[in-house]
Design a protein around this motif. Structure first.
Motif, PDB file in Angstrom:
ATOM      1  N   VAL A  42       0.858  -1.183   0.000  1.00 18.83           N
ATOM      2  CA  VAL A  42       0.000   0.000   0.000  1.00 18.83           C
ATOM      3  C   VAL A  42       0.896   1.235   0.000  1.00 18.83           C
ATOM      4  O   VAL A  42       1.670   1.439   0.949  1.00 18.83           O
ATOM      5  CB  VAL A  42      -0.931   0.010   1.227  1.00 18.83           C
ATOM      6  N   PRO A  43       0.854   2.054  -1.043  1.00 16.19           N
ATOM      7  CA  PRO A  43       1.851   3.119  -1.263  1.00 16.19           C
ATOM      8  C   PRO A  43       2.146   4.030  -0.083  1.00 16.19           C
ATOM      9  O   PRO A  43       3.313   4.314   0.198  1.00 16.19           O
ATOM     10  CB  PRO A  43       1.259   3.899  -2.440  1.00 16.19           C
ATOM     11  N   PHE A  44       1.123   4.495   0.646  1.00 20.12           N
ATOM     12  CA  PHE A  44       1.373   5.524   1.656  1.00 20.12           C
ATOM     13  C   PHE A  44       1.800   4.962   3.015  1.00 20.12           C
ATOM     14  O   PHE A  44       2.261   5.708   3.883  1.00 20.12           O
ATOM     15  CB  PHE A  44       0.124   6.392   1.852  1.00 20.12           C
ATOM     16  N   LEU A  45       1.683   3.646   3.226  1.00 18.02           N
ATOM     17  CA  LEU A  45       1.927   3.098   4.558  1.00 18.02           C
ATOM     18  C   LEU A  45       3.375   3.256   5.000  1.00 18.02           C
ATOM     19  O   LEU A  45       3.656   3.584   6.149  1.00 18.02           O
ATOM     20  CB  LEU A  45       1.524   1.622   4.600  1.00 18.02           C
ATOM     21  N   ARG A  46       4.307   3.001   4.087  1.00 20.30           N
ATOM     22  CA  ARG A  46       5.717   3.110   4.451  1.00 20.30           C
ATOM     23  C   ARG A  46       6.064   4.538   4.862  1.00 20.30           C
ATOM     24  O   ARG A  46       6.793   4.770   5.826  1.00 20.30           O
ATOM     25  CB  ARG A  46       6.579   2.665   3.275  1.00 20.30           C
ATOM     26  N   THR A  47       5.514   5.505   4.132  1.00 19.60           N
ATOM     27  CA  THR A  47       5.765   6.912   4.459  1.00 19.60           C
ATOM     28  C   THR A  47       5.099   7.293   5.775  1.00 19.60           C
ATOM     29  O   THR A  47       5.678   8.000   6.606  1.00 19.60           O
ATOM     30  CB  THR A  47       5.240   7.821   3.336  1.00 19.60           C
ATOM     31  N   LEU A  48       3.897   6.796   5.979  1.00 24.99           N
ATOM     32  CA  LEU A  48       3.124   7.144   7.168  1.00 24.99           C
ATOM     33  C   LEU A  48       3.673   6.500   8.440  1.00 24.99           C
ATOM     34  O   LEU A  48       3.803   7.152   9.485  1.00 24.99           O
ATOM     35  CB  LEU A  48       1.662   6.727   6.971  1.00 24.99           C
ATOM     36  N   LEU A  49       4.044   5.222   8.367  1.00 27.21           N
ATOM     37  CA  LEU A  49       4.401   4.473   9.564  1.00 27.21           C
ATOM     38  C   LEU A  49       5.904   4.337   9.794  1.00 27.21           C
ATOM     39  O   LEU A  49       6.355   4.260  10.940  1.00 27.21           O
ATOM     40  CB  LEU A  49       3.760   3.077   9.500  1.00 27.21           C
ATOM     41  N   GLY A  50       6.684   4.271   8.722  1.00 29.72           N
ATOM     42  CA  GLY A  50       8.135   4.177   8.850  1.00 29.72           C
ATOM     43  C   GLY A  50       8.644   2.752   8.965  1.00 29.72           C
ATOM     44  O   GLY A  50       7.931   1.836   9.396  1.00 29.72           O
ATOM     45  N   ALA A  51       9.903   2.563   8.591  1.00 28.43           N
ATOM     46  CA  ALA A  51      10.512   1.232   8.565  1.00 28.43           C
ATOM     47  C   ALA A  51      10.612   0.610   9.959  1.00 28.43           C
ATOM     48  O   ALA A  51      10.506  -0.611  10.101  1.00 28.43           O
ATOM     49  CB  ALA A  51      11.892   1.306   7.923  1.00 28.43           C
ATOM     50  N   LYS A  52      10.812   1.431  10.989  1.00 29.35           N
ATOM     51  CA  LYS A  52      10.926   0.887  12.349  1.00 29.35           C
ATOM     52  C   LYS A  52       9.611   0.256  12.800  1.00 29.35           C
ATOM     53  O   LYS A  52       9.601  -0.757  13.504  1.00 29.35           O
ATOM     54  CB  LYS A  52      11.355   1.981  13.332  1.00 29.35           C
ATOM     55  N   TRP A  53       8.496   0.877  12.420  1.00 30.01           N
ATOM     56  CA  TRP A  53       7.190   0.298  12.749  1.00 30.01           C
ATOM     57  C   TRP A  53       7.067  -1.081  12.125  1.00 30.01           C
ATOM     58  O   TRP A  53       6.591  -2.022  12.768  1.00 30.01           O
ATOM     59  CB  TRP A  53       6.076   1.209  12.231  1.00 30.01           C
ATOM     60  N   TYR A  54       7.491  -1.201  10.877  1.00 31.56           N
ATOM     61  CA  TYR A  54       7.452  -2.485  10.166  1.00 31.56           C
ATOM     62  C   TYR A  54       8.252  -3.546  10.928  1.00 31.56           C
ATOM     63  O   TYR A  54       7.771  -4.662  11.150  1.00 31.56           O
ATOM     64  CB  TYR A  54       8.017  -2.283   8.756  1.00 31.56           C
ATOM     65  N   GLU A  55       9.455  -3.197  11.335  1.00 31.13           N
ATOM     66  CA  GLU A  55      10.308  -4.160  12.029  1.00 31.13           C
ATOM     67  C   GLU A  55       9.704  -4.576  13.366  1.00 31.13           C
ATOM     68  O   GLU A  55       9.661  -5.767  13.695  1.00 31.13           O
ATOM     69  CB  GLU A  55      11.697  -3.557  12.256  1.00 31.13           C
ATOM     70  N   ARG A  57       6.500  -4.295  14.373  1.00 33.35           N
ATOM     71  CA  ARG A  57       5.180  -4.925  14.246  1.00 33.35           C
ATOM     72  C   ARG A  57       5.283  -6.387  13.825  1.00 33.35           C
ATOM     73  O   ARG A  57       4.606  -7.252  14.390  1.00 33.35           O
ATOM     74  CB  ARG A  57       4.335  -4.127  13.228  1.00 33.35           C
ATOM     75  N   TYR A  58       6.093  -6.665  12.839  1.00 34.71           N
ATOM     76  CA  TYR A  58       6.088  -8.004  12.246  1.00 34.71           C
ATOM     77  C   TYR A  58       7.202  -8.914  12.751  1.00 34.71           C
ATOM     78  O   TYR A  58       7.087 -10.137  12.659  1.00 34.71           O
ATOM     79  CB  TYR A  58       6.158  -7.898  10.718  1.00 34.71           C
ATOM     80  N   PHE A  59       8.284  -8.336  13.279  1.00 35.28           N
ATOM     81  CA  PHE A  59       9.419  -9.167  13.673  1.00 35.28           C
ATOM     82  C   PHE A  59       9.935  -8.849  15.075  1.00 35.28           C
ATOM     83  O   PHE A  59      11.049  -9.225  15.433  1.00 35.28           O
ATOM     84  CB  PHE A  59      10.555  -9.019  12.650  1.00 35.28           C
ATOM     85  N   GLY A  60       9.111  -8.169  15.872  1.00 33.07           N
ATOM     86  CA  GLY A  60       9.508  -7.851  17.229  1.00 33.07           C
ATOM     87  C   GLY A  60       9.677  -9.084  18.097  1.00 33.07           C
ATOM     88  O   GLY A  60      10.334  -9.038  19.138  1.00 33.07           O
ATOM     89  N   HIS A  61       9.083 -10.205  17.673  1.00 29.39           N
ATOM     90  CA  HIS A  61       9.165 -11.444  18.446  1.00 29.39           C
ATOM     91  C   HIS A  61      10.374 -12.290  18.071  1.00 29.39           C
ATOM     92  O   HIS A  61      10.601 -13.341  18.658  1.00 29.39           O
ATOM     93  CB  HIS A  61       7.887 -12.262  18.236  1.00 29.39           C
ATOM     94  N   CYS A  62      11.151 -11.847  17.087  1.00 26.92           N
ATOM     95  CA  CYS A  62      12.334 -12.596  16.657  1.00 26.92           C
ATOM     96  C   CYS A  62      13.463 -12.433  17.679  1.00 26.92           C
ATOM     97  O   CYS A  62      13.673 -11.346  18.221  1.00 26.92           O
ATOM     98  CB  CYS A  62      12.790 -12.118  15.283  1.00 26.92           C
ATOM     99  N   GLN A  63      14.193 -13.521  17.946  1.00 30.09           N
ATOM    100  CA  GLN A  63      15.272 -13.501  18.933  1.00 30.09           C
ATOM    101  C   GLN A  63      16.584 -13.947  18.277  1.00 30.09           C
ATOM    102  O   GLN A  63      16.955 -15.120  18.316  1.00 30.09           O
ATOM    103  CB  GLN A  63      14.924 -14.424  20.108  1.00 30.09           C
ATOM    104  N   PRO A  64      17.296 -13.000  17.649  1.00 35.83           N
ATOM    105  CA  PRO A  64      18.541 -13.342  16.955  1.00 35.83           C
ATOM    106  C   PRO A  64      19.582 -13.968  17.866  1.00 35.83           C
ATOM    107  O   PRO A  64      20.412 -14.760  17.424  1.00 35.83           O
ATOM    108  CB  PRO A  64      19.033 -11.994  16.413  1.00 35.83           C
ATOM    109  N   GLU A  65      19.541 -13.601  19.152  1.00 31.34           N
ATOM    110  CA  GLU A  65      20.533 -14.149  20.090  1.00 31.34           C
ATOM    111  C   GLU A  65      20.370 -15.658  20.262  1.00 31.34           C
ATOM    112  O   GLU A  65      21.297 -16.353  20.695  1.00 31.34           O
ATOM    113  CB  GLU A  65      20.422 -13.457  21.459  1.00 31.34           C
ATOM    114  N   ASP A  66      19.192 -16.180  19.909  1.00 32.64           N
ATOM    115  CA  ASP A  66      18.946 -17.627  19.972  1.00 32.64           C
ATOM    116  C   ASP A  66      19.148 -18.296  18.612  1.00 32.64           C
ATOM    117  O   ASP A  66      18.759 -19.450  18.424  1.00 32.64           O
ATOM    118  CB  ASP A  66      17.517 -17.900  20.457  1.00 32.64           C
TER     119      ASP A  66
END
Length: 320
Positions: A42-55, A57-66
Motif C-alpha cells: 500500500v503506497p502511503f503506509l511506508r511513508t506514514l508508519l516508517g521502517a521501524k514500525w514495520y520491524e 510490528r512483524y518481527f519484534g518477536h524474533c530472537q537473533p541471540e537464539d
C-alpha cells in the motif's frame, strides 16, 4: 529487526505452501499475525508508519541471540513500486526467493481464486456463474489481451490486472535487480517444487543459510483454488471485508488479544460462508485460451530464461 530473506512471489505459485513449511522451522521467524503484510504493498503506509514500525510490528518477536532469523513470504511484493521501496530499506545482502509457475496455468488458477475474492468485475463473475470457468475465462482473457489499451495497462495497474501482471516474471525480477545482486536471488519453479517438495525446500534452506530440520512436515499443499463466488454482489462484499480485516488484524494488530482475535476471525468466517462456496467446476482451460496466453508470455519467458540462466520446465508453453 529486518528480515534476512524475502520470498517475493508470485501469486498462485506455491508461496502459501512454502510459508506453511518454513513456519515449522524452529530457527525461522515469519511475520507475526498475518502472512502477507500490506506495508510495502500500500503506497502511503511506508511513508506514514516508517521502517521501524514495520520491524517492530512483524518481527519484534524474533530472537537473533537464539540463532533465529526473520523472513517474509509475500506474493504481493511483486506489485508495482514494491521493489523501489524494498531496495531503499533493505541491504543488498538480503536473500530474495522467487517462486514461478507456467504463466498460463498460474493465470487460470489466479482467475478462479480472485473471482471468489471479488477482485474481478461483476460481469465476469456473472458470466462465470452462467457458463463455467473455462468459457468465462476464455472471454475474459480475450477481452483483456485482445485490447491494445488493456495490454498496455497490465504492468502499470497490476492490482487491476492481477491475473496477467503476476505472470510477467522477468519484468518484476528486473525491478529487483536494480537493487540486489543476482547471486543473492533464488529462482524456484513451482513444477519442480511439487515434484520434490522436500528437496526444493532444503535447497531454499541452504540458500538462506539455515540448517535443515528433520521435524518439518513437507506433505503440505496450501491455498488451492477450491472456492467460488456465490454471486457478483457477494463477491464485492467479500472484497470489501478483506480490506476491513487487514485494517483490524494487520495495521491495528487487534489479533494480539486471543479473545478479540477469535471474535474477529469468527465474524469474518461467517462472511466468507455467506459469500463463497466450494468450487465444483473442474473443467480445464480451453486449448485456444492457453494458446493466447502462451503467445502473450512468449517473450517474457525467453527473458526469464536469460535472467535465471537455465531453461524453464518443459511443461511451460504446452498447447493442451
Amino acid at each position: 529487526m529486518k528480515p534476512e530473506f524475502l520470498c517475493i512471489g508470485f501469486q498462485k505459485c506455491g508461496t502459501t505452501t512454502l510459508y506453511d513449511i518454513l513456519k515449522q522451522h524452529g530457527k525461522i521467524v515469519l511475520t507475526e499475525g498475518v502472512k502477507e503484510p500490506m506495508f510495502y504493498r500500500v503506497p502511503f503506509l511506508r511513508t506514514l508508519l516508517g521502517a521501524k514500525w514495520y520491524e517492530n510490528r512483524y518481527f519484534g518477536h524474533c530472537q537473533p541471540e537464539d540463532g533465529q532469523i526473520a523472513g517474509e513470504v509475500n506474493a504481493g511484493l511483486s506489485f508495482r513500486g514494491c521493489a523501489d521501496k524494498i531496495g531503499g530499506d533493505f541491504s543488498p545482502e538480503t536473500k530474495l526467493i522467487f517462486l514461478m509457475r507456467d504463466p498460463a496455468d498460474r493465470c487460470y488458477s489466479a482467475y478462479k481464486y480472485f473471482l471468489a475474492l471479488g477482485f474481478l468485475p461483476c460481469r465476469t463473475v456473472w458470466d462465470d456463474r452462467k457458463c463455467g470457468h473455462a468459457e468465462a475465462f476464455d472471454r475474459y482473457v480475450k477481452s483483456i489481451l485482445g485490447s491494445r489499451f488493456h495490454r498496455k495497462c497490465i504492468m502499470f495497474r497490476r492490482l487491476k490486472y492481477l491475473c496477467f501482471s503476476q505472470g510477467n516474471y522477468a519484468r518484476c525480477i528486473e525491478e529487483y535487480l536494480r537493487y540486489f545482486p543476482k547471486e543473492n536471488m533464488k529462482f524456484v519453479f513451482f513444477e519442480e517444487m511439487i515434484r520434490d517438495e522436500q528437496g526444493t525446500v532444503e535447497e531454499i534452506l541452504d540458500f538462506i543459510q539455515v540448517e535443515r530440520d528433520a521435524r518439518i512436515n513437507y506433505d503440505i499443499k496450501s491455498n488451492e483454488s477450491v472456492l467460488c463466488a456465490i454471486s457478483p454482489l457477494r463477491s464485492k462484499l467479500i472484497y470489501a471485508c478483506q480490506g476491513l480485516y487487514y485494517t483490524l488484524i494487520d495495521f491495528l494488530h487487534l489479533g494480539r488479544d486471543p479473545k478479540l482475535r477469535y471474535l474477529i476471525r469468527k465474524f469474518f468466517h461467517r462472511i466468507r460462508v455467506f459469500c463463497i462456496q466450494r468450487d465444483t467446476d473442474t473443467f480445464r482451460m480451453l486449448p485456444q485460451t492457453r494458446q493466447i496466453l502462451n503467445h502473450y508470455y512468449k517473450e517474457e519467458v525467453a527473458r526469464l530464461e536469460e535472467i535465471v540462466g537455465r531453461k524453464v520446465p518443459e511443461s511451460w508453453g504446452r498447447t493442451v
